[in-house]
Design a protein around this motif. Structure first.
Motif, mmCIF file in Angstrom:
data_model
loop_
_atom_site.group_PDB
_atom_site.id
_atom_site.type_symbol
_atom_site.label_atom_id
_atom_site.label_comp_id
_atom_site.label_asym_id
_atom_site.label_seq_id
_atom_site.Cartn_x
_atom_site.Cartn_y
_atom_site.Cartn_z
ATOM 1 N N MET A 1 -19.316 -63.891 13.746
ATOM 2 C CA MET A 1 -20.133 -63.507 12.616
ATOM 3 C C MET A 1 -20.114 -64.547 11.506
ATOM 4 N N ASN A 2 -19.124 -65.437 11.512
ATOM 5 C CA ASN A 2 -19.048 -66.464 10.473
ATOM 6 C C ASN A 2 -20.286 -67.348 10.446
ATOM 7 N N TRP A 3 -20.823 -67.646 11.603
ATOM 8 C CA TRP A 3 -21.993 -68.508 11.674
ATOM 9 C C TRP A 3 -23.198 -67.875 10.986
ATOM 10 N N LEU A 4 -23.277 -66.544 10.958
ATOM 11 C CA LEU A 4 -24.371 -65.882 10.253
ATOM 12 C C LEU A 4 -24.281 -66.104 8.743
ATOM 13 N N LEU A 5 -23.068 -66.145 8.211
ATOM 14 C CA LEU A 5 -22.885 -66.419 6.790
ATOM 15 C C LEU A 5 -23.309 -67.846 6.446
ATOM 16 N N VAL A 6 -22.976 -68.769 7.319
ATOM 17 C CA VAL A 6 -23.375 -70.162 7.113
ATOM 18 C C VAL A 6 -24.902 -70.273 7.151
ATOM 19 N N ILE A 7 -25.515 -69.630 8.114
ATOM 20 C CA ILE A 7 -26.975 -69.653 8.232
ATOM 21 C C ILE A 7 -27.622 -69.012 7.008
ATOM 22 N N ALA A 8 -27.077 -67.900 6.542
ATOM 23 C CA ALA A 8 -27.641 -67.219 5.368
ATOM 24 C C ALA A 8 -27.589 -68.120 4.140
ATOM 25 N N GLY A 9 -26.478 -68.820 3.944
ATOM 26 C CA GLY A 9 -26.382 -69.756 2.828
ATOM 27 C C GLY A 9 -27.358 -70.907 2.970
ATOM 28 N N ALA A 10 -27.510 -71.396 4.194
ATOM 29 C CA ALA A 10 -28.425 -72.501 4.450
ATOM 30 C C ALA A 10 -29.879 -72.098 4.241
ATOM 31 N N VAL A 11 -30.201 -70.859 4.557
ATOM 32 C CA VAL A 11 -31.567 -70.368 4.381
ATOM 33 C C VAL A 11 -31.964 -70.403 2.903
ATOM 34 N N ILE A 12 -30.995 -70.253 2.032
ATOM 35 C CA ILE A 12 -31.262 -70.326 0.594
ATOM 36 C C ILE A 12 -31.157 -71.769 0.100
ATOM 37 N N GLY A 13 -30.129 -72.488 0.525
ATOM 38 C CA GLY A 13 -29.872 -73.828 0.016
ATOM 39 C C GLY A 13 -30.921 -74.861 0.381
ATOM 40 N N ALA A 14 -31.377 -74.858 1.610
ATOM 41 C CA ALA A 14 -32.328 -75.884 2.057
ATOM 42 C C ALA A 14 -33.664 -75.810 1.319
ATOM 43 N N PRO A 15 -34.299 -74.640 1.242
ATOM 44 C CA PRO A 15 -35.563 -74.600 0.498
ATOM 45 C C PRO A 15 -35.368 -74.855 -1.003
ATOM 46 N N LEU A 16 -34.233 -74.395 -1.538
ATOM 47 C CA LEU A 16 -33.960 -74.631 -2.951
ATOM 48 C C LEU A 16 -33.811 -76.123 -3.220
ATOM 49 N N ARG A 17 -33.188 -76.838 -2.284
ATOM 50 C CA ARG A 17 -33.072 -78.290 -2.430
ATOM 51 C C ARG A 17 -34.443 -78.936 -2.485
ATOM 52 N N TYR A 18 -35.283 -78.578 -1.556
ATOM 53 C CA TYR A 18 -36.617 -79.171 -1.495
ATOM 54 C C TYR A 18 -37.420 -78.846 -2.758
ATOM 55 N N LEU A 19 -37.431 -77.585 -3.152
ATOM 56 C CA LEU A 19 -38.225 -77.179 -4.316
ATOM 57 C C LEU A 19 -37.693 -77.792 -5.613
ATOM 58 N N THR A 20 -36.385 -77.829 -5.756
ATOM 59 C CA THR A 20 -35.796 -78.426 -6.951
ATOM 60 C C THR A 20 -36.070 -79.922 -6.994
#
Length: 123
Positions: free
Chosen positions: A1-20
């Motif tokens: 289940m740890n990988w789901l937490l990493v994916i969830a964080g990445a789902v927010i971080g990656a688009p936020l990086r691009y938009l910012t």
């Protein structure tokens, strides 16, 4: 289940990086990559704060996985920093390339230390 937490964080971080990155760069034209610099400094500061909190054992592992490994890892971008620095040098903006490399490393380390120190003040 740890990988789901990493994916969830990445789902927010990656688009936020691009938009910012795009929003900052649109406001600060010119050769210097202000957008990448901004997202990297935010990620360094957040990760430093997380590390400071984790060293006091007040941060559960799931928060570390979500925020550190997932969110911060995708918010920051070493590959884009490297590419933009190389492009600056190749296009003749060698002073900007050196400034980007030096300032990014120094400010990133400073942000990490500052983030850790701020969190330690409140613990």
């Amino acid at each position: 289940m740890n990988w789901l937490l990493v994916i969830a964080g990445a789902v927010i971080g990656a688009p936020l990086r691009y938009l910012t990155d795009r929003a900052v760069q649109a406001r600060h034209g010119g050769a210097f990559p202000w957008g990448t610099f901004t997202v990297n400094m935010i990620a360094c500061s957040v990760l430093g704060g997380l590390a400071g909190a984790a060293s006091s054992a007040v941060v559960p592992q799931w928060v570390q996985l979500f925020l550190g490994t997932g969110f911060c890892a995708t918010l920051s971008t070493y590959s884009t920093f490297s590419y933009e620095t190389l492009r600056l040098a190749e296009t003749g903006a060698k002073l900007y390339a050196v400034a980007n490399a030096v300032i990014s490393v120094v400010a990133g380390l400073g942000g990490a230390f500052l983030g850790g120190a701020v969190v330690q003040l409140f613990l």
